[in-house]
Design a protein around this motif. Structure first.
Motif, PDB file in Angstrom:
ATOM      1  N   SER A   1       0.807  -1.367  -0.067  1.00 14.57           N
ATOM      2  CA  SER A   1       0.045  -0.103   0.362  1.00 14.57           C
ATOM      3  C   SER A   1       1.588   1.277   0.121  1.00 14.57           C
ATOM      4  CB  SER A   1      -1.247  -0.383   1.406  1.00 14.57           C
ATOM      5  OG  SER A   1      -1.730  -1.062   0.941  1.00 14.57           O
ATOM      6  N   ALA A   2       0.555   2.337  -0.883  1.00  9.29           N
ATOM      7  CA  ALA A   2       0.835   3.334  -0.736  1.00  9.29           C
ATOM      8  C   ALA A   2       0.047   4.232  -1.293  1.00  9.29           C
ATOM      9  CB  ALA A   2       1.914   3.400  -1.961  1.00  9.29           C
ATOM     10  N   GLY A   3       0.373   5.956  -0.672  1.00  7.45           N
ATOM     11  CA  GLY A   3      -0.618   6.908  -0.793  1.00  7.45           C
ATOM     12  C   GLY A   3       0.304   7.945  -0.904  1.00  7.45           C
ATOM     13  N   LYS A   4      -0.845   9.534  -1.584  1.00  5.71           N
ATOM     14  CA  LYS A   4      -0.232  10.167  -1.978  1.00  5.71           C
ATOM     15  C   LYS A   4      -1.819  11.537  -1.083  1.00  5.71           C
ATOM     16  CE  LYS A   4       3.712  10.577  -4.903  1.00  5.71           C
ATOM     17  NZ  LYS A   4       4.303  10.836  -5.980  1.00  5.71           N
ATOM     18  N   TYR A   5      -1.619  12.635  -0.926  1.00  4.69           N
ATOM     19  CA  TYR A   5      -2.547  13.287  -0.456  1.00  4.69           C
ATOM     20  C   TYR A   5      -2.522  14.874  -1.035  1.00  4.69           C
ATOM     21  CZ  TYR A   5      -0.647  15.042   3.612  1.00  4.69           C
ATOM     22  OH  TYR A   5       0.883  15.217   5.236  1.00  4.69           O
TER      23      TYR A   5
ATOM     24  N   TRP B   1      -6.675  15.777   0.321  1.00  4.10           N
ATOM     25  CA  TRP B   1      -7.892  15.519  -0.861  1.00  4.10           C
ATOM     26  C   TRP B   1      -6.584  13.967  -1.606  1.00  4.10           C
ATOM     27  CZ3 TRP B   1     -12.208  15.643  -2.421  1.00  4.10           C
ATOM     28  CH2 TRP B   1     -13.792  16.671  -1.780  1.00  4.10           C
ATOM     29  N   PHE B   2      -6.994  13.117  -1.322  1.00  2.28           N
ATOM     30  CA  PHE B   2      -5.925  11.561  -1.838  1.00  2.28           C
ATOM     31  C   PHE B   2      -5.763  11.775  -3.162  1.00  2.28           C
ATOM     32  CE2 PHE B   2      -7.943  10.663   2.310  1.00  2.28           C
ATOM     33  CZ  PHE B   2      -6.902  10.705   3.264  1.00  2.28           C
ATOM     34  N   LEU B   3      -5.023  12.347  -3.786  1.00  2.00           N
ATOM     35  CA  LEU B   3      -4.764  12.342  -5.089  1.00  2.00           C
ATOM     36  C   LEU B   3      -3.891  13.148  -5.540  1.00  2.00           C
ATOM     37  CD1 LEU B   3      -4.646  15.848  -6.365  1.00  2.00           C
ATOM     38  CD2 LEU B   3      -7.135  15.568  -5.941  1.00  2.00           C
ATOM     39  N   ASP B   4      -3.370  12.487  -6.740  1.00  2.00           N
ATOM     40  CA  ASP B   4      -1.877  12.455  -6.571  1.00  2.00           C
ATOM     41  C   ASP B   4      -1.771  13.641  -7.762  1.00  2.00           C
ATOM     42  OD1 ASP B   4       0.712  13.233  -7.487  1.00  2.00           O
ATOM     43  OD2 ASP B   4       1.292  10.942  -7.676  1.00  2.00           O
ATOM     44  N   ASN B   5      -1.226  15.187  -7.910  1.00  2.00           N
ATOM     45  CA  ASN B   5      -0.857  16.082  -9.231  1.00  2.00           C
ATOM     46  C   ASN B   5       0.124  16.943  -9.446  1.00  2.00           C
ATOM     47  OD1 ASN B   5       0.211  17.644  -6.238  1.00  2.00           O
ATOM     48  ND2 ASN B   5      -1.615  19.221  -6.382  1.00  2.00           N
ATOM     49  N   SER B   6       1.226  15.637  -8.937  1.00  2.00           N
ATOM     50  CA  SER B   6       2.596  15.587  -9.339  1.00  2.00           C
ATOM     51  C   SER B   6       2.942  16.020 -10.885  1.00  2.00           C
ATOM     52  CB  SER B   6       3.507  14.306  -8.925  1.00  2.00           C
ATOM     53  OG  SER B   6       3.476  14.361  -7.578  1.00  2.00           O
ATOM     54  N   SER B   7       1.899  15.176 -11.734  1.00  7.14           N
ATOM     55  CA  SER B   7       2.279  15.501 -13.195  1.00  7.14           C
ATOM     56  C   SER B   7       1.512  16.592 -13.357  1.00  7.14           C
ATOM     57  CB  SER B   7       1.559  14.181 -14.064  1.00  7.14           C
ATOM     58  OG  SER B   7       0.197  14.009 -13.305  1.00  7.14           O
ATOM     59  N   GLY B   8       1.378  16.906 -13.000  1.00  8.60           N
ATOM     60  CA  GLY B   8      -0.153  18.679 -13.060  1.00  8.60           C
ATOM     61  C   GLY B   8      -1.381  18.162 -13.488  1.00  8.60           C
TER      62      GLY B   8
ATOM     63  N   THR C   1      -5.044   9.252  -8.953  1.00  3.18           N
ATOM     64  CA  THR C   1      -5.424   8.200  -8.256  1.00  3.18           C
ATOM     65  C   THR C   1      -4.340   8.887  -6.917  1.00  3.18           C
ATOM     66  OG1 THR C   1      -6.390   7.127  -8.913  1.00  3.18           O
ATOM     67  CG2 THR C   1      -6.225   6.225  -6.964  1.00  3.18           C
ATOM     68  N   GLY C   2      -4.556   9.246  -5.701  1.00  4.94           N
ATOM     69  CA  GLY C   2      -3.721   9.288  -5.076  1.00  4.94           C
ATOM     70  C   GLY C   2      -3.126   7.588  -4.399  1.00  4.94           C
ATOM     71  N   LEU C   3      -4.042   7.153  -4.417  1.00  2.00           N
ATOM     72  CA  LEU C   3      -3.553   6.039  -3.056  1.00  2.00           C
ATOM     73  C   LEU C   3      -3.394   4.286  -3.590  1.00  2.00           C
ATOM     74  CD1 LEU C   3      -7.091   6.633  -0.657  1.00  2.00           C
ATOM     75  CD2 LEU C   3      -3.926   6.855   0.146  1.00  2.00           C
ATOM     76  N   ILE C   4      -2.846   4.017  -3.530  1.00  2.00           N
ATOM     77  CA  ILE C   4      -2.536   1.971  -3.905  1.00  2.00           C
ATOM     78  C   ILE C   4      -2.881   1.622  -2.671  1.00  2.00           C
ATOM     79  CG2 ILE C   4      -0.727   0.637  -4.926  1.00  2.00           C
ATOM     80  CD1 ILE C   4       0.541   3.037  -5.755  1.00  2.00           C
ATOM     81  N   LEU C   5      -4.603   0.804  -3.199  1.00  2.00           N
ATOM     82  CA  LEU C   5      -4.903   0.355  -1.960  1.00  2.00           C
ATOM     83  C   LEU C   5      -5.076  -0.845  -2.407  1.00  2.00           C
ATOM     84  CD1 LEU C   5      -6.764   2.681  -0.206  1.00  2.00           C
ATOM     85  CD2 LEU C   5      -4.551   1.094   0.935  1.00  2.00           C
TER      86      LEU C   5
ATOM     87  N   LYS D   1       0.440  20.492  -3.021  1.00  2.00           N
ATOM     88  CA  LYS D   1       1.509  19.656  -3.045  1.00  2.00           C
ATOM     89  C   LYS D   1       1.232  18.517  -2.507  1.00  2.00           C
ATOM     90  CE  LYS D   1       6.055  19.600  -2.343  1.00  2.00           C
ATOM     91  NZ  LYS D   1       7.453  20.090  -1.120  1.00  2.00           N
ATOM     92  N   ALA D   2       1.687  17.729  -3.532  1.00  2.00           N
ATOM     93  CA  ALA D   2       1.551  16.117  -3.804  1.00  2.00           C
ATOM     94  C   ALA D   2       2.868  15.636  -2.052  1.00  2.00           C
ATOM     95  CB  ALA D   2       1.199  15.344  -4.593  1.00  2.00           C
TER      96      ALA D   2
END
Length: 294
Positions: A133-137, A155-162, A166-170, A276-277
């Motif tokens: 499991s892993a996660g970003k918010y 918010w559990f999302l990843d905006n690193s790419s712009g 999905t921010g959560l790997i579950l 920021k993620a």
């Protein structure tokens, strides 16, 4: 005299044979011993129930409760010797306190196969395996349309790419379980909502009493803490320095607080910036384990 003597011998022999047969009769019941650490108190409305799988069908071994220190009310259970001898698996479920259903509920929390007379039981194989499991918010408040309190929402999302992904790997949970996000504010856990798919909005996206009035936010789990704060808290707030947690909850849920299974957690940095993620780390409890012996 000889006939009488022979008769006495016959009776004595019969009595001896009967006693010998009784001595070799197998017991009809046996004891099943359960050793589990990490279970939590389910409160007055739910209980734990053990099951052995015999010829593919569940057979109850009995119920027990757990106190606030994690101590089981009962660890030894009397069951049928014949059934226990051929049991292939042990399962532990969470059941309503006044349960009338003779079968296990969907909320199965521990399971394991018997090897000889022992079964190593774990939540990993029956609830979900959280080892990867892993996660970003991000911190943001998209539901209020204002730019002055962006650190009052998560918010559990990843905006690193712009763009948002999905921010959560579950893992997909078994039936009877849901994920729930939390922010621990001044020692009080406040829910972000429950969900089963981390790539979709959580269950209360449209009905949250905390969010603002400018829509439901992005299509991912999360929450804006804008209004209707619980007693002792003030919204909007600042989530910097607070703890973010993902828990795994029984469905139906036994409590308004986080369940013992918490695979992901993170302390929001004191200098965190909005939009920021941030990566989450391992939570305090990703699995419950134990042993069962017969």
């Amino acid at each position: 005299m000889r006939k009488i003597f022979l008769g006495v011998l016959a009776v004595t022999a019969l009595a001896f044979t009967s006693c010998s047969d009784d001595d070799t009769t197998a017991p009809s019941t046996s004891v099943l011993n359960v050793n589990i650490n990490g279970l939590e108190n389910l409160g007055a409305n739910f209980k734990y129930e053990g099951w052995i799988i015999v010829n593919g069908a569940p057979v109850t071994t009995g119920v027990f409760t757990v106190d606030d220190s994690g101590k089981l009310s009962k660890t030894s259970f009397v069951v049928s010797s014949a059934q226990l001898a051929v049991a292939t698996k042990f399962v532990l479920s969470i059941e309503p306190a006044n349960d009338t259903d003779p079968k296990p509920a969907d909320t199965k929390i521990l399971a394991g196969d018997f090897t000889s007379n022992t079964a190593s039981i774990s939540s990993s194989g029956i609830v979900g395996d959280f080892s990867k499991s892993a996660g970003k918010y991000i911190l943001a408040t998209p539901t209020d349309g204002m730019a002055n309190n962006e650190r009052s929402g998560v918010w559990f999302l990843d905006n690193s790419s712009g763009s948002a992904t999905t921010g959560l790997i579950l893992p997909t949970l078994s039936a009877g379980w849901k994920y729930e996000g939390w922010v621990v504010m001044n020692g009080t856990p406040v829910s972000t909502g429950t969900f089963t798919d981390p790539a979709k909005a959580d269950d209360n996206a449209a009905t949250s009493t905390f969010k603002g009035g400018m829509g439901n936010g992005p299509g991912y789990p999360g929450e804006d803490y804008i209004q209707n704060a619980p007693t002792g808290l003030t919204f909007p707030t600042d989530l910097r320095g607070k703890k973010i947690v993902i828990s795994v909850e029984p469905d139906p849920d036994n409590s308004t607080k986080p369940f013992v299974l918490k695979p992901l957690a993170h302390d929001v940095p004191a200098d965190a910036v909005d939009h920021k993620a941030y990566a989450m780390g391992n939570g305090p409890v990703s699995a419950i384990t134990g042993t069962v012996t017969r």
